[in-house]
Design a protein around this motif. Structure first.
Motif, PDB file in Angstrom:
ATOM      1  N   TYR A 186     -33.074  77.447-123.213  1.00  0.00           N
ATOM      2  CA  TYR A 186     -33.298  78.584-122.314  1.00  0.00           C
ATOM      3  C   TYR A 186     -32.506  78.414-121.032  1.00  0.00           C
ATOM      4  O   TYR A 186     -31.962  79.369-120.490  1.00  0.00           O
ATOM      5  CB  TYR A 186     -34.793  78.691-122.010  1.00  0.00           C
ATOM      6  N   ARG A 187     -32.443  77.192-120.482  1.00  0.00           N
ATOM      7  CA  ARG A 187     -31.685  76.913-119.274  1.00  0.00           C
ATOM      8  C   ARG A 187     -30.536  75.974-119.596  1.00  0.00           C
ATOM      9  O   ARG A 187     -30.600  75.188-120.531  1.00  0.00           O
ATOM     10  CB  ARG A 187     -32.582  76.278-118.197  1.00  0.00           C
ATOM     11  N   ARG A 188     -29.525  76.028-118.759  1.00  0.00           N
ATOM     12  CA  ARG A 188     -28.343  75.213-118.987  1.00  0.00           C
ATOM     13  C   ARG A 188     -28.220  74.124-117.936  1.00  0.00           C
ATOM     14  O   ARG A 188     -29.020  74.029-117.002  1.00  0.00           O
ATOM     15  CB  ARG A 188     -27.079  76.094-118.967  1.00  0.00           C
ATOM     16  N   GLU A 189     -27.188  73.293-118.072  1.00  0.00           N
ATOM     17  CA  GLU A 189     -26.954  72.205-117.135  1.00  0.00           C
ATOM     18  C   GLU A 189     -26.841  72.749-115.714  1.00  0.00           C
ATOM     19  O   GLU A 189     -26.190  73.766-115.465  1.00  0.00           O
ATOM     20  CB  GLU A 189     -25.669  71.456-117.496  1.00  0.00           C
ATOM     21  N   GLY A 190     -27.491  72.051-114.796  1.00  0.00           N
ATOM     22  CA  GLY A 190     -27.484  72.466-113.396  1.00  0.00           C
ATOM     23  C   GLY A 190     -28.753  73.157-112.949  1.00  0.00           C
ATOM     24  O   GLY A 190     -29.001  73.282-111.747  1.00  0.00           O
ATOM     25  N   ALA A 191     -29.591  73.616-113.888  1.00  0.00           N
ATOM     26  CA  ALA A 191     -30.862  74.230-113.515  1.00  0.00           C
ATOM     27  C   ALA A 191     -31.737  73.191-112.811  1.00  0.00           C
ATOM     28  O   ALA A 191     -31.755  72.021-113.193  1.00  0.00           O
ATOM     29  CB  ALA A 191     -31.575  74.783-114.748  1.00  0.00           C
ATOM     30  N   LYS A 192     -32.488  73.635-111.801  1.00  0.00           N
ATOM     31  CA  LYS A 192     -33.216  72.687-110.956  1.00  0.00           C
ATOM     32  C   LYS A 192     -34.655  73.091-110.719  1.00  0.00           C
ATOM     33  O   LYS A 192     -35.027  74.260-110.836  1.00  0.00           O
ATOM     34  CB  LYS A 192     -32.510  72.551-109.596  1.00  0.00           C
ATOM     35  N   MET A 193     -35.419  72.087-110.334  1.00  0.00           N
ATOM     36  CA  MET A 193     -36.825  72.277-110.006  1.00  0.00           C
ATOM     37  C   MET A 193     -37.201  71.219-108.961  1.00  0.00           C
ATOM     38  O   MET A 193     -36.906  70.037-109.140  1.00  0.00           O
ATOM     39  CB  MET A 193     -37.665  72.113-111.279  1.00  0.00           C
ATOM     40  N   PHE A 194     -37.789  71.655-107.853  1.00  0.00           N
ATOM     41  CA  PHE A 194     -38.248  70.707-106.834  1.00  0.00           C
ATOM     42  C   PHE A 194     -39.762  70.641-106.869  1.00  0.00           C
ATOM     43  O   PHE A 194     -40.443  71.666-106.905  1.00  0.00           O
ATOM     44  CB  PHE A 194     -37.784  71.106-105.439  1.00  0.00           C
ATOM     45  N   ILE A 195     -40.282  69.410-106.863  1.00  0.00           N
ATOM     46  CA  ILE A 195     -41.726  69.190-106.910  1.00  0.00           C
ATOM     47  C   ILE A 195     -42.119  68.356-105.695  1.00  0.00           C
ATOM     48  O   ILE A 195     -41.545  67.295-105.451  1.00  0.00           O
ATOM     49  CB  ILE A 195     -42.134  68.422-108.198  1.00  0.00           C
ATOM     50  N   ASP A 196     -43.070  68.838-104.888  1.00  0.00           N
ATOM     51  CA  ASP A 196     -43.494  68.029-103.748  1.00  0.00           C
ATOM     52  C   ASP A 196     -44.668  67.134-104.147  1.00  0.00           C
ATOM     53  O   ASP A 196     -45.167  67.198-105.280  1.00  0.00           O
ATOM     54  CB  ASP A 196     -43.823  68.896-102.532  1.00  0.00           C
ATOM     55  N   GLU A 197     -45.097  66.295-103.231  1.00  0.00           N
ATOM     56  CA  GLU A 197     -46.118  65.295-103.550  1.00  0.00           C
ATOM     57  C   GLU A 197     -47.484  65.896-103.852  1.00  0.00           C
ATOM     58  O   GLU A 197     -48.356  65.234-104.420  1.00  0.00           O
ATOM     59  CB  GLU A 197     -46.252  64.312-102.386  1.00  0.00           C
ATOM     60  N   THR A 198     -47.669  67.184-103.538  1.00  0.00           N
ATOM     61  CA  THR A 198     -48.926  67.850-103.871  1.00  0.00           C
ATOM     62  C   THR A 198     -48.908  68.455-105.265  1.00  0.00           C
ATOM     63  O   THR A 198     -49.926  68.968-105.738  1.00  0.00           O
ATOM     64  CB  THR A 198     -49.237  68.960-102.855  1.00  0.00           C
ATOM     65  N   GLY A 199     -47.758  68.422-105.918  1.00  0.00           N
ATOM     66  CA  GLY A 199     -47.624  69.015-107.243  1.00  0.00           C
ATOM     67  C   GLY A 199     -47.067  70.423-107.228  1.00  0.00           C
ATOM     68  O   GLY A 199     -46.785  70.993-108.291  1.00  0.00           O
ATOM     69  N   HIS A 200     -46.889  70.997-106.047  1.00  0.00           N
ATOM     70  CA  HIS A 200     -46.304  72.344-105.965  1.00  0.00           C
ATOM     71  C   HIS A 200     -44.826  72.275-106.329  1.00  0.00           C
ATOM     72  O   HIS A 200     -44.118  71.365-105.912  1.00  0.00           O
ATOM     73  CB  HIS A 200     -46.455  72.895-104.543  1.00  0.00           C
ATOM     74  N   TYR A 201     -44.348  73.237-107.122  1.00  0.00           N
ATOM     75  CA  TYR A 201     -42.946  73.205-107.504  1.00  0.00           C
ATOM     76  C   TYR A 201     -42.295  74.577-107.387  1.00  0.00           C
ATOM     77  O   TYR A 201     -42.965  75.618-107.436  1.00  0.00           O
ATOM     78  CB  TYR A 201     -42.751  72.640-108.914  1.00  0.00           C
ATOM     79  N   VAL A 202     -40.972  74.533-107.213  1.00  0.00           N
ATOM     80  CA  VAL A 202     -40.146  75.737-107.110  1.00  0.00           C
ATOM     81  C   VAL A 202     -38.988  75.574-108.082  1.00  0.00           C
ATOM     82  O   VAL A 202     -38.360  74.512-108.145  1.00  0.00           O
ATOM     83  CB  VAL A 202     -39.605  75.925-105.682  1.00  0.00           C
ATOM     84  N   GLY A 203     -38.701  76.624-108.866  1.00  0.00           N
ATOM     85  CA  GLY A 203     -37.590  76.576-109.809  1.00  0.00           C
ATOM     86  C   GLY A 203     -38.058  76.377-111.233  1.00  0.00           C
ATOM     87  O   GLY A 203     -39.205  75.972-111.488  1.00  0.00           O
ATOM     88  N   LEU A 204     -37.159  76.688-112.163  1.00  0.00           N
ATOM     89  CA  LEU A 204     -37.466  76.558-113.590  1.00  0.00           C
ATOM     90  C   LEU A 204     -36.377  75.734-114.266  1.00  0.00           C
ATOM     91  O   LEU A 204     -35.191  75.938-114.027  1.00  0.00           O
ATOM     92  CB  LEU A 204     -37.539  77.934-114.253  1.00  0.00           C
TER      93      LEU A 204
END
Length: 382
Positions: free
Chosen positions: A34-52
């Motif tokens: 579904y996603r290709r190389e370079g796709a990103k996801m940031f996860i903070d220490e609380t478990g909240h994340y942004v990106g797929l």
């Protein structure tokens, strides 16, 4: 804002708030995904994340793995074996694998200078490639301490394994930056001592811009769909009654005649021009301006017979174009989907632009084994 920009913004905001985090990046895909190389996801220490980094199926697991990366302060290479029956939305016809590089992001330490430069260029709408040594031999993970950034302007910062690899990475990055739609990719590089390193090149280029000549009623859905896709859009038409903010609320509007095109219009190699004035002379002047430019695509609305009349008129006035320039001219404009109204024509035009940008033909996907072009991976001896 594009997704990766939102991910990097979340990373910066977490650091400002004193939160630790982890950045997960897709570095290699085998088979369809579904996603290709370079796709990103940031996860903070609380478990909240942004990106797929998948179709929504892997994110929860990756968020859990990221907590261990944050706690141990050690990067990790994580491989997911995809099974279409078990992971719907990821396998598209055959099983495959997705490799993730998950690295810790500290709140109290400066980011790597090359990484900082790369993120700044992304925020400023510039093209740049970030090269990172992510591992050694087959499965050993590195710390991402060896990084190199190359900008489209030729600036280089940071360092990798040695001068030879630096030169190779620079050459590879510059080749990527020449492409319309470069893809991030990973390569295994064989060293003189028989060991190897895995080098990931993360390339980001600005979104293509859409330049529409003509503010008629049929230009409205083209500009609207272009903006919906997140593409910077400019509408050029000298008529104040047509080129209005009410008709084109999400576009930059320029009420100028052809004499001012050269002074006020910026057309680069990632510009896509759509000419739809419904006026022979204005279309002629738009073509006279667009064809010699660096635009990747010049689309002209109307039948072939009308285009021929316009080109004959241009030739009579002394304008001539190279074979390469004429090869960028698309007329009739759009993909052949049987479009029958302004909205459908807009879909046809934007679909053709996407296909041109990605190097696809725009045909049916039916019966195709894969829907993505596969990056080549090889081993190079240095």
């Amino acid at each position: 804002m594009r997704e990766n920009e939102a991910v990097l913004l979340a990373l910066q905001e977490a650091r400002k708030a004193g939160k630790k985090g982890a950045l997960a990046t897709v570095v290699k895909v085998k088979g369809s995904a579904y996603r290709r190389e370079g796709a990103k996801m940031f996860i903070d220490e609380t478990g909240h994340y942004v990106g797929l980094i998948s179709g929504g199926c892997l994110e929860s697991d990756v968020a859990e793995v990221a907590q261990a990366v944050i706690c141990d302060n050690k990067a990790m290479l994580k491989r997911y074996e995809l099974d279409e029956d078990l992971v719907w939305g990821l396998g598209l016809g055959c099983p495959g694998t997705v490799d993730l590089f998950i690295e810790p992001i500290a709140a109290d330490k400066e980011l790597h200078p090359a990484f900082s430069k790369w993120t700044q260029d992304i925020q400023n709408g510039k093209a740049a490639v970030l090269c990172t040594v992510i591992g050694r031999n087959e499965n050993t993970c590195d710390s991402a301490s060896k990084r190199l950034v190359i900008t489209e302007q030729g600036q280089v910062a940071g360092s990798l394994e040695n001068a030879g690899i630096n030169r190779y990475a620079e050459k590879w990055a510059k080749e990527l930056l020449q492409q319309q739609n470069p893809r991030s990719s990973c390569q295994s590089i064989l060293l003189e001592d028989g060991t190897s390193i895995n080098l990931f090149l993360d390339v980001v280029v600005p979104l293509p811009s859409i330049l529409i000549f003509g503010a008629g009623n049929d230009a409205i859905p083209v500009a609207r769909l272009s903006a919906t896709l997140g593409l910077p859009t400019t509408v050029v038409d000298p008529r104040p009654g047509y080129n209005t903010s009410e008709r084109f609320p999400q576009a930059t509007r320029l009420l100028i005649d052809s004499e001012k095109y050269a002074q006020q219009l910026s057309v680069g190699k990632r510009s896509y021009v759509v000419i739809m004035n419904h006026h022979m002379e204005r279309d002629q002047e738009a073509l006279r301006f667009a064809l010699p430019s660096q635009a990747a695509y010049v689309g002209l609305l109307g039948p072939r017979s009308r285009r021929e009349r316009i080109m004959e008129a241009l030739e009579k006035t002394g304008s001539s174009f190279t074979v390469r320039q004429l090869a960028r001219l698309c007329n009739p404009i759009g993909l052949d989907i049987g479009a029958d109204n302004a909205e459908e024509i807009a879909v046809s035009i934007l679909a053709e632009i996407i296909a041109k940008r990605t190097g696809h033909e725009g045909g049916l996907l039916r019966d195709k084994a894969q829907i993505h072009q596969t990056d080549s991976h090889c081993r190079l001896a240095l």
